[in-house]
Design a protein around this motif. Structure first.
Motif, PDB file in Angstrom:
ATOM      1  N   GLY A  26       0.844  -1.191   0.000  1.00  0.00           N
ATOM      2  CA  GLY A  26       0.000   0.000   0.000  1.00  0.00           C
ATOM      3  C   GLY A  26       0.873   1.232   0.000  1.00  0.00           C
ATOM      4  N   VAL A  41       6.306  15.978   3.682  1.00  0.00           N
ATOM      5  CA  VAL A  41       7.170  15.710   2.523  1.00  0.00           C
ATOM      6  C   VAL A  41       8.034  16.945   2.304  1.00  0.00           C
ATOM      7  CG1 VAL A  41       7.236  15.210   0.043  1.00  0.00           C
ATOM      8  CG2 VAL A  41       5.422  14.218   1.466  1.00  0.00           C
ATOM      9  N   LEU A  74      10.889  12.062   3.295  1.00  0.00           N
ATOM     10  CA  LEU A  74       9.657  11.871   4.052  1.00  0.00           C
ATOM     11  C   LEU A  74      10.042  12.029   5.510  1.00  0.00           C
ATOM     12  CD1 LEU A  74       8.119   8.824   2.148  1.00  0.00           C
ATOM     13  CD2 LEU A  74       7.981  11.261   1.613  1.00  0.00           C
ATOM     14  N   SER A 107       2.142  14.285  -0.853  1.00  0.00           N
ATOM     15  CA  SER A 107       2.772  12.991  -1.093  1.00  0.00           C
ATOM     16  C   SER A 107       2.366  12.432  -2.465  1.00  0.00           C
ATOM     17  CB  SER A 107       2.344  11.995  -0.008  1.00  0.00           C
ATOM     18  OG  SER A 107       2.668  10.683  -0.426  1.00  0.00           O
ATOM     19  N   LEU A 112      -1.008   8.586  -6.535  1.00  0.00           N
ATOM     20  CA  LEU A 112      -0.871   7.259  -7.154  1.00  0.00           C
ATOM     21  C   LEU A 112      -1.955   6.289  -6.692  1.00  0.00           C
ATOM     22  CD1 LEU A 112       3.002   6.885  -6.881  1.00  0.00           C
ATOM     23  CD2 LEU A 112       1.666   7.478  -8.924  1.00  0.00           C
TER      24      LEU A 112
HETATM   25  C1  LIG Z   1       4.456   6.202  -3.571  1.00  0.00           C
HETATM   26  C2  LIG Z   1       4.247   6.860  -2.446  1.00  0.00           C
HETATM   27  O1  LIG Z   1       4.597   8.184  -2.328  1.00  0.00           O
HETATM   28  C3  LIG Z   1       5.625   8.490  -1.409  1.00  0.00           C
HETATM   29  C4  LIG Z   1       5.869   9.917  -1.590  1.00  0.00           C
HETATM   30  C5  LIG Z   1       6.784  10.347  -2.532  1.00  0.00           C
HETATM   31  C6  LIG Z   1       6.856  11.787  -2.935  1.00  0.00           C
HETATM   32  O2  LIG Z   1       6.023  12.610  -2.440  1.00  0.00           O
HETATM   33  O3  LIG Z   1       7.717  12.101  -3.794  1.00  0.00           O
HETATM   34  C7  LIG Z   1       7.653   9.425  -3.130  1.00  0.00           C
HETATM   35  C8  LIG Z   1       7.644   8.109  -2.764  1.00  0.00           C
HETATM   36  C9  LIG Z   1       6.776   7.579  -1.725  1.00  0.00           C
HETATM   37  O4  LIG Z   1       7.486   7.197  -0.605  1.00  0.00           O
HETATM   38  C10 LIG Z   1       3.641   6.233  -1.256  1.00  0.00           C
HETATM   39  O5  LIG Z   1       3.154   6.955  -0.360  1.00  0.00           O
HETATM   40  O6  LIG Z   1       3.643   4.971  -1.229  1.00  0.00           O
END
Ligand SMILES: C=C(O[C@@H]1C=C(C(=O)O)C=C[C@H]1O)C(=O)O
Length: 174
Positions: A26, A41, A74, A107, A112
């Motif tokens: 997830g 972020v 993060l 995020s 996504l």
């Molecule tokens: C894909 C995701 O997004 C997260 C957030 C990201 C960003 O804001 O650039 C990049 C990678 C992930 O760790 C997630 O939450 O699983």
């Protein structure tokens, strides 16, 4: 792909406490929010540049083709938890991942996992060391690091478009 940067589909060598994080299918953001306070972020850079050597084949790109890269930390309060590096081809940024350009410090996961047309490839894992560009980028972002860090990556796919997301787990939390 250089041998030293081959990604594996077996996490069995990872520390037991890290394995659920490596295997999380997830949103990693959602899992971090559930476990750590004051999530945010911190966008380090978002720009076009050539992909790293071990990204070319997965992105089906030629060596010098420029792609959009996004590098973030993060955070939990002022503590960096994960260094995340996302790469999308120019056609992907014009197509299925067009919202990547304006996402800012929201995020990527919020985009996504909200789009039902986007599917995720199987996760792959490896330890990266100071020879890997993402170890070097994480070091530049957060300072001293152990010689080897665990990282995972997967492709997000919609139609013909691909977004490669790599997440490097940072000490002292991981
Ligand atoms: C894909 C995701 O997004 C997260 C957030 C990201 C960003 O804001 O650039 C990049 C990678 C992930 O760790 C997630 O939450 O699983």
């Amino acid at each position: 792909m250089p041998t030293r940067f081959r990604w594996h589909h077996s996490r069995c060598l990872a520390p037991r406490a890290l394995q659920p994080w490596l295997a999380e299918r997830g949103s990693l953001t959602a899992r971090l929010v559930a476990h750590y306070p004051q999530f945010s972020v911190r966008v380090l850079r978002q720009r076009e540049q050539p992909p790293h050597g071990d990204e070319l084949a997965t992105l089906q790109q030629r060596r010098r083709a420029r792609v959009l890269t996004r590098d973030v930390l993060l955070m939990s309060g002022q503590t960096p938890l994960v260094y995340a590096h996302s790469v999308a081809t120019r056609s992907a940024v014009r197509g299925g991942f067009r919202r990547l350009k304006g996402i800012g410090n929201r995020s990527l996961g919020s985009m996504l996992f909200a789009d039902p047309t986007i599917r995720r490839s199987p996760l792959a894992w490896r330890q990266i060391d100071r020879r890997h560009p993402l170890w070097q980028q994480a070091h530049a972002a957060v300072g001293p690091l152990p010689a080897r860090l665990w990282a995972r990556r997967s492709l997000f796919i919609t139609g013909p478009d691909r977004l490669l997301v790599t997440e490097v787990f940072l000490p002292p939390t991981f």
